[in-house]
Design an enzyme around this catalytic site. Sequence first.
Site, PDB file in Angstrom:
ATOM      1  CD  GLU A  36      -2.919  -0.375   0.097  1.00 12.22           C
ATOM      2  OE1 GLU A  36      -3.031  -0.223  -1.123  1.00 12.22           O
ATOM      3  OE2 GLU A  36      -3.731  -1.531   0.414  1.00 12.22           O
ATOM      4  CB  THR A  60       5.110   0.009  -2.293  1.00 12.96           C
ATOM      5  OG1 THR A  60       3.452  -0.410  -2.831  1.00 12.96           O
ATOM      6  CG2 THR A  60       5.066   0.086  -1.063  1.00 12.96           C
ATOM      7  CG  ASP A  61       0.420   3.086  -6.111  1.00  8.50           C
ATOM      8  OD1 ASP A  61       0.385   3.721  -4.970  1.00  8.50           O
ATOM      9  OD2 ASP A  61      -0.619   2.995  -7.207  1.00  8.50           O
ATOM     10  N   GLY A 105     -16.043   5.246  -1.988  1.00  4.35           N
ATOM     11  CA  GLY A 105     -15.237   5.619  -1.044  1.00  4.35           C
ATOM     12  C   GLY A 105     -14.818   4.886  -0.044  1.00  4.35           C
ATOM     13  CB  SER A 119      -9.737   1.468  -7.014  1.00  3.20           C
ATOM     14  OG  SER A 119      -9.474   2.046  -8.110  1.00  3.20           O
ATOM     15  CB  SER A 156     -11.708   6.750  -8.778  1.00  4.28           C
ATOM     16  OG  SER A 156     -12.052   6.649  -7.061  1.00  4.28           O
ATOM     17  CD  GLU A 213      -7.574   8.759  -9.383  1.00  7.61           C
ATOM     18  OE1 GLU A 213      -9.097   7.943 -10.289  1.00  7.61           O
ATOM     19  OE2 GLU A 213      -8.372   8.785  -7.882  1.00  7.61           O
ATOM     20  CG  ASP A 263      -6.304   2.121  -7.547  1.00  9.39           C
ATOM     21  OD1 ASP A 263      -5.846   2.030  -5.995  1.00  9.39           O
ATOM     22  OD2 ASP A 263      -6.557   3.386  -6.942  1.00  9.39           O
ATOM     23  CE1 TYR A 310      -2.949   7.478  -3.124  1.00 16.38           C
ATOM     24  CE2 TYR A 310      -1.512   9.446  -4.170  1.00 16.38           C
ATOM     25  CZ  TYR A 310      -2.682   8.042  -3.781  1.00 16.38           C
ATOM     26  OH  TYR A 310      -1.678   7.080  -4.671  1.00 16.38           O
TER      27      TYR A 310
END
Length: 390
Positions: free
Chosen positions: A43, A45-46, A131, A135, A137, A169, A181, A231
């Site tokens: 998490e 890490t992308d 939310g 994902s 989105s 995004e 995602d 974020y």
Amino acid sequence: MHLLIKESMNAELINEVREAFIGHFEADPILIFSPGRINIIGEHTDYNDGFVFPAAIDKGIVAGIYRSNSVSCKAIALDLKSTFEFELNKLSPCEEGSWKNYLLGVVAEIQQRKKLIGNFNIVLKSNVPNGAGMSSSAALENSIVFGLNELFKLKMSKEEMIFISQKAEHNYVGVKCGIMDQYASMFGIKDHALLLDCRTIKSKPYKIDFKNYQLLLINTNVKHSLNDSEYNDRRSACEQVASLLKVKALRDVTISDLKTIKSKVTPLDYQKALYVIQENQRTIKAVEAIEKDDLETLGALIFQSHEGLSKQYKVSCEELDFLVEEAKKNNHVIGARMMGGGFGGCTINLIDNKEVENFIEHVSVNYLNKFGLKCSIYPIALSEGVHILN
Ligand code: GLA
């Protein structure tokens, strides 16, 4: 049993979208299913060019799309009861937080790449909760780009499409998200999770035998504000540490490298960078554990991931921490952590099949007593990525 129910839920979704489209536009649309995703581990890490281990799931968005003969485009979000008309040559972001920005963003990014599209109508309906860290989105963005690619024969590869979704995004929604995602939603494989190297954008699928265990999502049903700015702050903190270390991304450093600049960063940023390096290592170890069929080790790594997300990276919240603590108290839950960007949404739990009902009952009561709020439970199945339904 569960699977049957879920398949029929998706069938309902598909019918609703198709009928609504025909009702509004008197045409039979191309139908697309675009799934949400889970992430087993890896998490935040992308966007550090690191490793993630996500999978597409059997919940998602159905989009019905077809050419329009009118002078503008029309989009209908059935869940939100929201209709929106726009013109292809007059695109700009609208009010913050609106679903329309995902749509406008994808269309703008396609046009920026000089791909020719005409007017179209689209009807959308989702069964991924917003939310929840699952994902919704990326599912939305991917459904639109995939649908337009199909409708206007744009001949874009799946990889091109996910970068369009990601840029939409960044530029229209304002979240500087990584690629996990969009990738998982687009490239998902039934019954598999994907070990994705976010630098090379290459993944290796792992068929996971959960034996007598299963993955269970528990939604806190909270989404704390500041989510998006927090974020972006995490991302820029990581980039600053990487630039101090003179590397492209935190993926390129070890804990010993990080120690060399300890005096030059704040203790908070040090912990964040340390978390990223450790989470990358955990992701690799988790996959090794799966190769050895060692679910206990996988579970332990998942618990550690939460500890890091909460204490070092500071993207958890009281509600998520509470659910993970509840999981820790139960010997039959061998791993649990928050999932996705954080500040609300779901925990992902690796739980013994026999214990599911009991745990759900217990957690639901305790969560309600503690927060005066109901949590939601979702069993999920690892599923195929974005695809055409007809
Ligand atoms: C969100 C982003 C992803 C990823 C996760 C955290 O879901 O969209 O790119 O950074 O948060 O792992």
